[in-house]
Design a protein around this motif. Structure first.
Motif, mmCIF file in Angstrom:
data_model
loop_
_atom_site.group_PDB
_atom_site.id
_atom_site.type_symbol
_atom_site.label_atom_id
_atom_site.label_comp_id
_atom_site.label_asym_id
_atom_site.label_seq_id
_atom_site.Cartn_x
_atom_site.Cartn_y
_atom_site.Cartn_z
ATOM 1 N N ARG A 195 0.839 -1.135 0.283
ATOM 2 C CA ARG A 195 0.115 0.096 -0.005
ATOM 3 C C ARG A 195 0.868 1.202 0.182
ATOM 4 O O ARG A 195 0.711 2.553 -0.757
ATOM 5 C CB ARG A 195 -0.929 0.121 1.444
ATOM 6 N N LEU A 196 1.899 1.356 1.097
ATOM 7 C CA LEU A 196 2.860 2.434 0.884
ATOM 8 C C LEU A 196 3.634 2.693 -0.502
ATOM 9 O O LEU A 196 3.950 3.800 -0.699
ATOM 10 C CB LEU A 196 3.577 2.335 1.983
ATOM 11 N N TYR A 197 4.125 1.646 -1.108
ATOM 12 C CA TYR A 197 5.146 1.572 -2.225
ATOM 13 C C TYR A 197 4.381 0.603 -3.180
ATOM 14 O O TYR A 197 5.017 -0.365 -3.381
ATOM 15 C CB TYR A 197 6.279 1.086 -1.910
ATOM 16 N N PRO A 198 3.268 0.982 -4.029
ATOM 17 C CA PRO A 198 2.686 0.165 -4.716
ATOM 18 C C PRO A 198 3.228 0.069 -6.119
ATOM 19 O O PRO A 198 3.039 -0.904 -6.706
ATOM 20 C CB PRO A 198 0.956 0.956 -4.907
ATOM 21 N N ASN A 199 3.968 0.976 -6.565
ATOM 22 C CA ASN A 199 4.898 0.854 -7.785
ATOM 23 C C ASN A 199 6.299 0.447 -7.872
ATOM 24 O O ASN A 199 6.837 0.199 -8.765
ATOM 25 C CB ASN A 199 4.961 2.441 -8.335
ATOM 26 N N GLU A 222 12.087 6.553 9.487
ATOM 27 C CA GLU A 222 11.497 6.533 11.013
ATOM 28 C C GLU A 222 9.906 6.577 10.692
ATOM 29 O O GLU A 222 9.303 5.706 11.356
ATOM 30 C CB GLU A 222 12.240 7.402 11.751
ATOM 31 N N LEU A 223 9.526 7.523 10.018
ATOM 32 C CA LEU A 223 8.144 7.473 9.584
ATOM 33 C C LEU A 223 7.597 6.457 9.178
ATOM 34 O O LEU A 223 6.464 5.901 9.245
ATOM 35 C CB LEU A 223 7.856 8.830 8.948
ATOM 36 N N PHE A 224 8.389 5.878 7.849
ATOM 37 C CA PHE A 224 8.019 4.698 7.304
ATOM 38 C C PHE A 224 8.122 3.344 8.103
ATOM 39 O O PHE A 224 7.074 2.931 8.100
ATOM 40 C CB PHE A 224 9.003 4.425 6.207
ATOM 41 N N LYS A 225 8.810 3.501 8.987
ATOM 42 C CA LYS A 225 8.987 2.250 10.061
ATOM 43 C C LYS A 225 7.752 2.405 11.004
ATOM 44 O O LYS A 225 6.854 1.417 11.284
ATOM 45 C CB LYS A 225 10.110 2.102 10.848
ATOM 46 N N GLN A 226 7.281 3.611 11.335
ATOM 47 C CA GLN A 226 6.239 3.807 12.343
ATOM 48 C C GLN A 226 4.817 3.295 11.683
ATOM 49 O O GLN A 226 4.033 2.822 12.375
ATOM 50 C CB GLN A 226 6.090 5.277 12.700
ATOM 51 N N GLN A 227 4.827 3.623 10.231
ATOM 52 C CA GLN A 227 3.581 3.430 9.578
ATOM 53 C C GLN A 227 3.491 1.621 9.456
ATOM 54 O O GLN A 227 2.465 1.107 9.466
ATOM 55 C CB GLN A 227 3.577 3.858 8.138
ATOM 56 N N LEU A 228 4.583 1.082 9.261
ATOM 57 C CA LEU A 228 4.720 -0.438 9.318
ATOM 58 C C LEU A 228 4.289 -1.161 10.754
ATOM 59 O O LEU A 228 3.737 -2.118 10.754
ATOM 60 C CB LEU A 228 6.105 -0.758 8.707
ATOM 61 N N ASP A 229 4.795 -0.306 11.673
ATOM 62 C CA ASP A 229 4.799 -0.878 12.954
ATOM 63 C C ASP A 229 3.219 -0.960 13.561
ATOM 64 O O ASP A 229 2.920 -1.667 14.209
ATOM 65 C CB ASP A 229 5.573 -0.104 14.014
ATOM 66 N N GLN A 230 2.538 0.370 13.084
ATOM 67 C CA GLN A 230 1.351 0.647 13.679
ATOM 68 C C GLN A 230 0.337 -0.558 13.839
ATOM 69 O O GLN A 230 -0.211 -0.889 14.741
ATOM 70 C CB GLN A 230 0.442 1.982 13.168
#
Length: 283
Positions: A195-199, A222-230
């Motif tokens: 979802r975050l990197y569909p391409n 870090e923001l990317f990791k937080q989105q994955l961690d949530q």
């Protein structure tokens, strides 16, 4: 008996009859009927050799009988008037039977063609499914390890980045909550990644190890990791990641090894940080 021998017998008989008719001063119409009858008989011989349908052979023979009676009625109609009555109906009935047989044969062929079409489509679908299973992970739907190495060899990287992911505390969560929760965690993480990197192309290498090849650098890791961690934090699971720049000619195993080393550095740093940061997430 060879069909060529049958052709020879037919046309020898037709020649004898033709000569006899000429000697009897028969009309040209009668001679022409004999010639056409010979042509029909030759065609009948060829049909019998090609079409192995007894009813069709019978129909053609019935039609030929009508033709024969049509020839004989000029000579025997006075002695056998029934010949003049039967010749035309027999021809028409024979022709109708031939058409009926041809219709049945055509329907049979169309049915077989349709069966072949369905079978071909089924095989194509099966091949697509097998190819999908060969290059995709069944649980997450991401590309698998085989696909990663094949894609890596096929690509020419002008500028790309390999991100290597590992789920922290996954084994404990899998043991504590059950394998169905473990599968759910893997599927959830895969969905977040896509979802975050569909391409970009994401891969599951096995277990809880994933790879993402991006054409652009992720600005805020870090923001990317937080989105994955949530979506994972309620099971005490988090994400560690290592990044390796790619260029043309890189060896995939070496690139994975370097990204894996950086991921373990992030994992060590993540051990203490996760306990503090997990309380900032809302499950």
């Amino acid at each position: 008996m060879s069909r060529w021998l049958l052709h020879g017998i037919v046309w020898t008989a037709m020649l004898i009859i033709f000569v006899t008719l000429i000697q009897l001063d028969a009309s040209w119409a009668d001679c022409e009927e004999v010639i056409w009858f010979g042509i029909y008989l030759s065609f009948f011989i060829e049909i019998c050799s090609c079409v192995k349908k007894p009813f069709f052979v019978f129909s053609f023979a019935f039609f030929s009988l009508g033709l024969l009676l049509d020839i004989l009625d000029s000579y025997f109609a006075s002695s056998f008037p029934i010949i003049n009555v039967l010749d035309t109906p027999i021809k028409h009935i024979g022709l109708i039977l031939i058409c009926y047989c041809l219709l049945r044969i055509a329907k049979s062929r169309l049915s077989k063609i349709e069966q072949l079409r369905v079978e071909i489509e089924r095989r194509i679908t099966l091949e697509k499914d097998l190819r999908f299973l060969a290059y995709h992970d069944e649980l997450t739907g991401l590309f698998n390890r085989r696909a990663f190495f094949e894609h890596f060899e096929q690509q020419h990287f002008d500028q790309a980045y390999l991100y290597y992911f590992d789920l922290n505390n996954f084994k404990n969560a899998n043991d504590k909550y059950g394998h169905h929760i473990g599968d759910e965690l893997l599927a959830t993480f895969s969905h977040s990644l896509s979802r975050l990197y569909p391409n970009d192309k994401a891969y599951r290498l096995g277990g809880d190890e994933f790879v993402l090849i991006c054409s652009e650098l992720i600005d805020d890791i870090e923001l990317f990791k937080q989105q994955l961690d949530q979506p994972l934090v309620k099971y005490m699971v988090s994400v560690s990641v290592g990044m390796q720049c790619l260029k043309s000619g890189d060896d995939p195993d070496h690139a994975l090894h370097l990204a894996d080393q950086k991921m373990y550095i992030d994992k060590e740093a993540n051990r203490s940080r996760f306990i503090v940061n997990m309380f900032d997430f809302q499950p």
